[in-house]
Scaffold this motif. Sequence first.
Motif, short mmCIF file in Angstrom:
data_model
loop_
_atom_site.label_atom_id
_atom_site.label_comp_id
_atom_site.label_asym_id
_atom_site.label_seq_id
_atom_site.Cartn_x
_atom_site.Cartn_y
_atom_site.Cartn_z
N HIS A 134 84.09 14.85 75.93
CA HIS A 134 84.41 15.67 74.98
C HIS A 134 85.96 16.40 75.05
CE1 HIS A 134 84.42 18.14 71.33
NE2 HIS A 134 84.62 19.34 72.33
N GLU A 135 85.67 16.95 76.41
CA GLU A 135 86.89 17.55 76.92
C GLU A 135 88.22 16.84 77.15
OE1 GLU A 135 85.34 19.80 80.19
OE2 GLU A 135 84.50 21.40 78.78
N GLN A 136 87.93 15.57 77.69
CA GLN A 136 89.12 14.78 77.96
C GLN A 136 89.42 14.20 76.69
OE1 GLN A 136 87.51 11.37 80.48
NE2 GLN A 136 89.55 10.54 80.49
N ALA A 137 88.51 13.94 75.71
CA ALA A 137 89.14 13.64 74.27
C ALA A 137 90.09 14.64 73.81
CB ALA A 137 88.10 13.33 73.28
N ASP A 138 89.62 15.70 74.09
CA ASP A 138 90.65 17.03 73.51
C ASP A 138 91.81 16.90 74.26
OD1 ASP A 138 90.45 19.49 71.75
OD2 ASP A 138 91.04 20.31 73.63
N PHE A 143 87.99 16.09 66.81
CA PHE A 143 87.62 14.88 67.05
C PHE A 143 86.23 14.68 67.68
CE2 PHE A 143 87.31 11.08 70.18
CZ PHE A 143 87.26 10.38 68.87
N ASP A 144 85.32 14.14 67.04
CA ASP A 144 83.95 13.82 67.53
C ASP A 144 83.67 12.43 68.33
OD1 ASP A 144 81.24 14.71 67.70
OD2 ASP A 144 80.74 12.88 66.72
N ILE A 145 83.29 12.67 69.31
CA ILE A 145 83.02 11.43 70.30
C ILE A 145 81.76 10.54 69.90
CG2 ILE A 145 84.23 12.62 72.43
CD1 ILE A 145 81.31 13.11 73.33
N ASN A 171 89.41 20.76 32.30
CA ASN A 171 90.33 20.68 33.46
C ASN A 171 89.36 20.51 34.71
OD1 ASN A 171 92.54 21.13 35.07
ND2 ASN A 171 92.31 23.23 35.49
N PHE A 172 87.99 20.28 34.30
CA PHE A 172 86.85 20.42 35.30
C PHE A 172 86.01 19.08 35.14
CE2 PHE A 172 88.43 24.94 35.25
CZ PHE A 172 88.59 24.82 36.68
N ILE A 173 85.51 18.57 36.26
CA ILE A 173 84.37 17.81 36.28
C ILE A 173 83.13 18.47 37.08
CG2 ILE A 173 85.56 15.79 35.88
CD1 ILE A 173 85.19 15.04 38.86
N ALA A 174 82.00 17.98 36.83
CA ALA A 174 81.13 18.22 37.65
C ALA A 174 80.10 17.20 38.14
CB ALA A 174 79.92 19.56 36.97
N GLN A 175 79.47 17.39 39.31
CA GLN A 175 78.50 16.23 39.86
C GLN A 175 77.67 17.01 40.54
OE1 GLN A 175 81.83 14.67 42.52
NE2 GLN A 175 82.35 13.13 40.95
N PRO A 176 76.49 16.15 40.34
CA PRO A 176 75.26 16.94 41.34
C PRO A 176 75.67 17.12 42.69
CG PRO A 176 74.86 14.47 40.65
CD PRO A 176 75.97 14.92 39.74
N THR A 177 74.90 17.87 43.43
CA THR A 177 75.44 17.95 44.83
C THR A 177 74.81 16.77 45.68
OG1 THR A 177 75.14 20.51 44.69
CG2 THR A 177 75.43 19.49 46.83
N LEU A 178 75.68 16.13 46.12
CA LEU A 178 74.95 14.55 46.75
C LEU A 178 74.20 14.79 48.08
CD1 LEU A 178 78.17 12.38 46.17
CD2 LEU A 178 75.85 12.53 44.85
N CYS A 179 73.46 14.12 48.47
CA CYS A 179 72.78 13.96 49.64
C CYS A 179 73.61 13.25 50.61
CB CYS A 179 71.36 13.53 49.70
SG CYS A 179 70.51 14.41 48.23
N LEU A 180 74.80 13.68 50.86
CA LEU A 180 75.46 13.02 51.86
C LEU A 180 74.80 12.53 53.09
CD1 LEU A 180 78.36 13.92 50.22
CD2 LEU A 180 79.12 14.31 52.38
N SER A 181 75.18 11.54 53.71
CA SER A 181 74.46 10.96 54.98
C SER A 181 74.95 11.92 55.90
CB SER A 181 74.64 9.49 54.97
OG SER A 181 76.12 9.42 55.15
N THR A 182 74.20 11.91 56.96
CA THR A 182 74.55 12.75 58.18
C THR A 182 74.78 11.71 59.36
OG1 THR A 182 72.10 12.88 58.84
CG2 THR A 182 73.26 14.70 57.70
N CYS A 183 75.30 12.22 60.33
CA CYS A 183 75.60 11.24 61.62
C CYS A 183 75.31 12.09 62.59
CB CYS A 183 77.03 10.46 61.22
SG CYS A 183 77.25 9.34 62.73
N PRO A 184 74.91 11.69 63.77
CA PRO A 184 74.80 12.48 65.00
C PRO A 184 76.25 12.96 65.34
CG PRO A 184 73.39 10.56 65.19
CD PRO A 184 74.24 10.34 63.98
N THR A 185 76.32 14.14 65.89
CA THR A 185 77.56 14.79 66.18
C THR A 185 77.52 15.57 67.22
OG1 THR A 185 78.25 14.27 63.90
CG2 THR A 185 79.72 16.09 65.01
N PHE A 186 78.80 15.62 68.01
CA PHE A 186 78.80 16.45 69.36
C PHE A 186 79.16 17.93 69.09
CE2 PHE A 186 80.53 18.22 73.02
CZ PHE A 186 79.55 18.12 73.94
N VAL A 187 78.30 18.66 68.98
CA VAL A 187 78.54 20.00 68.91
C VAL A 187 78.14 21.04 69.65
CG1 VAL A 187 78.33 19.93 66.24
CG2 VAL A 187 76.53 20.48 67.48
N ASP A 188 78.18 22.30 69.72
CA ASP A 188 78.01 23.48 70.82
C ASP A 188 76.76 23.19 71.37
OD1 ASP A 188 80.64 24.37 70.84
OD2 ASP A 188 80.14 25.81 69.50
#
Lengths: 471, 313, 267
Positions: free
Chosen positions: A39-43, A68-70, A399-416
């Motif tokens: 992660h640090e090297q990517a940075d 950037f996520d590794i 001037n607006f549209i509305a959408q249901p809050t989607l269940c966006l897929s998740t992906c494993p991500t490197f975090v703290d």
Amino acid sequence: MLENFFDEMHEQNGEVREPYNTYAGWLHSTELEELVRCHEQADLIFRRVGITFNVYGADGGVERLIPFDIVPRIISAKEWDIIERGVIQRVKALNAFLHDVYHDQAILKSGLIPPDLVLTNEAFRPEMLGLNIPHNVYSHISGIDIVRVDSETFYVLEDNARTPSGVSYMLENRQAMMRLFPDLFAKHRVAPVSHYPELLLQTLASVAPRGNSMPTIVLMTPGQYNSAYFEHAFLAQEMGIELVEGQDLFVDEGYVYMRTTRGPQRVDVIYRRIDDDFLDPLAFRPDSALGVPGLLSAYRMGNVAICNAIGGGIADDKAIYTYMPDIIKFYLSQEPILKNVPTYNLRRKDDLAYALENMEQLVVKEVHGSGGYGMLVGPASTKKQVAEFRAKVKADPSNFIAQPTLCLSTCPTFVDSGIAPRHVDLRPFVLSGRETRVVPGGLTRVAMEKGSLVVNSSQGGGTKDTWILES
Amino acid sequence: MLGRAADNLFWMAKNMERIENVVRLLQTGRTSNMLSDNGSAGDNIWEMPLDICGQKDAFLADYGEVSDGRVCAYMLSDMNNPSSVRSLLSNVRENARATRHFLTSDLWDCINRTWLSIKDLSYKDIQRRSIDDHLEWMIDRCYMFKGVLSGSMRRGESLQFAILGQCIERADNSARLLRLHSANAEKNKTKQGNLQVRDYYRSMVLLNALNAYKAYRETFHSSIDLDKIAELIILHKEVPRSLRACVDEIADILRVLNPTASVMSEVYDLQYRLDTIQIAQLRRVGLGHFLLDFSKQMDEISMNIQTDFMMVQ
Amino acid sequence: MRIQIRHETHFVLEKAARRALQYLRLTPRNDSNQRVGNWTITGPEQLTRWIDGFGNIVYFAAENTDHDDLKIIVEGEVETKETNGVLPLDDGLPPGMFVRPTALTKSSKELDKFADQFASSLQKEGELSFLHTVMNELAQEVEYASGESTVTCSAAEVFDHKKGVCQDFAHLFIAICHHHNVPSRYVSGYITGGAGEPASHAWAESYVQGLGWVSFDPANLQCATESYVRLAIGYDYATAAPIVGVRTGGQGEKMSVTVQVLSQSQS
């Protein structure tokens, strides 16, 4: 809350999904320290090559690094096949729609789309009326934002037919990943993306005026303080074309020229990364110093190609978005391969009433907004924010549209805290010239905050490399 | 290539060269500070950097008195001073950024890293780490820039415009330093006292600032004297910072770029003058006068390059 | 009517400009109401003809050398027809696009309120009558006065001051029509006869179902006659302006305009 979402890597029961089989094994056997090191090297890599993103109004310097996520986003060949066919279909329809809107307006006459939705739209450009452009292509570079909600369902969240950005991250992310994890690439058959600039160059050349086979192509940028300047410079370099600003170009007897060290040189194709409004101060905003006086005259005379064409914004307008399935059927006589997100069109009374009533559960977007600005994510907002937005919607519902809050897929991500699921979307880039093509991949954007659904880089989102596995 | 890009590359290298010149001057000052003689010499060596870059009035308004520390602070890290290393480097990077796609990634990386290392560095930080180390590091970075520039860039227009900027700045700097030095020498001539010794040290300052001390010794094998220094700096083409070497290089590059450009005639004129000049004769008409004239001609050439090649409007 | 026109625009600068670039919409449109013959534009160093999205004939004019004086002279002959303001044109432009307000035809609360009074006229008497009413009432409400507004004044601003010239009247008229969803657009041209001097002029056109585009000149309280010559149409002044320009350098611009009718005869 996160466990209710579809995860790209794991099934609900914890089993690893097929495209991630090899990767999951590797991840499992890799020490956290090693990941931290990568992660640090990517940075470091990104800081060195200078990939930065300018943020408007940010304090303390104008440049920022996009996180950037590794951990890659991996998509199987079968899944990609759907996406690829779907976005190509969609872009073909978008282009057919644009050609129609600026010519016969058959779709308006058919009653499929309320004419005023197009004709009174600010994105409708009378400057384009009756103008014929090569291959009838308006959106040469399109970014189609796709989200996934379960193993079967991909939704198109947004079409970008103006000047979609982010493709440089697709390319740089891949390069960084190949440097960081050569072993992983040896174990996977990841479809390459680095030929994108070559395809882009071919696409731009294919729309040169009068079929000129050796056209001079330039990339026009608003300048180095633009948020995507890095990308402009990067793409120009990759394609070996000049990176120009308005001041480098001028119009003479209906042709466009650039000022070079060897005198004026004729320009045939302009890949512009600058908004319509700033292209020609004589035709659009008179206060714009970024444009080229007279450019519209050369364009309408057919002496220069502008990519994307002027007036493409009418196709990616969020109010038109709701009609995309009809547009696909109308022009291509095909069923849409990719679905639209169910959308409440607040011009309709019933939809408006529903939206006002249920705003806490909805995502509400301004029709002309972009970059995550001018939008409300109901479940993630305070009561006060919701109330404020409700008032805005009431004042000007269309001037607006509305959408249901989607269940966006998740992906494993490197975090703290280590590896954790974060929400992602995907933007493949579709190129249209003589042919319509897409490189296998795209920009995966990831919301780095836990639970956040906003993936825009201007709002703190990060990016991932996107691997399309070859079968 | 684009005229504007050429302009940016030209300024990028010109400013980088100016940084090196500023740093050398500061280094020279620091060295002579260590010599007890200098303190009583009367002409304050620390005014030189201010005089060279024409910032003396601005400096006095902001800092009051001239002292080594104040001048170093002003010339290294003061962003209000357009000629400070930090300001110049920020411009270098902006120029480079605007022409990113003409640079090799090595060159961009070199510039970007240098900038990142000093962009947040206050004078206090520099003092804490040692000013001399910092100056030496800066010189290293300048050399690295030059090395990467000539070692990694394609032998094309981009490189040529960069080197043009470098040569013009270098010639200008040599001319200015020599002019200042001869003016100071003139001023002090009438004074009595330990003139010989101080003259020697003053000359050392000049030669060191132009990195030409060794060259002097090798060329003349004799004691230091102003006429000989002038000859070396003006006429000896084997000395990289001599006017002659710079003008020749400018002429060579312009000939490659466009032999029929209108600026060529001025460059040939200048070459001819340097060909036919004699130092003894210069002494009579006035060295200062000649050098001032030379600087003006360089300015003209620089401006004409911009109109001939960069389509500057 | 056969009209021969000479129109000269003269720019004088106190400090010379290095470059001047312009779009000139100074060539009358050839259509079923007017035939154009022997029309010439002279003056600028370089002129390139093109057609804009509204179908207007535009010239891109470039003056690439230092200059403190620039003349644009148009001259030629137009033969017009008297049609009582009705223009049975099919110019390929969908009328529906002309209900979109622009920065110049933008309304305000006050203007909307003023416009509301015509609702019943539109409902009961139909479009044509409504348009005449709007024209008449507008002339009552707003005073024709030169020097009180500029070309960047919006309809809303002009309505605040209640004073304006022909393009302001056209913008106001268009704004009121848009309020009632009646397609309306801006016309720039010449008025060559009648009481006043021949002049550059601006008026409006509204779309009436069954009739087509009908012209209304609220500044003169009449529909366009055969002494009107149409140069260009657009959403507003900005999109149909006879001359728009940018300049590099230069200062202290003064402009003088003369429009002459060299001859006018019934044919």
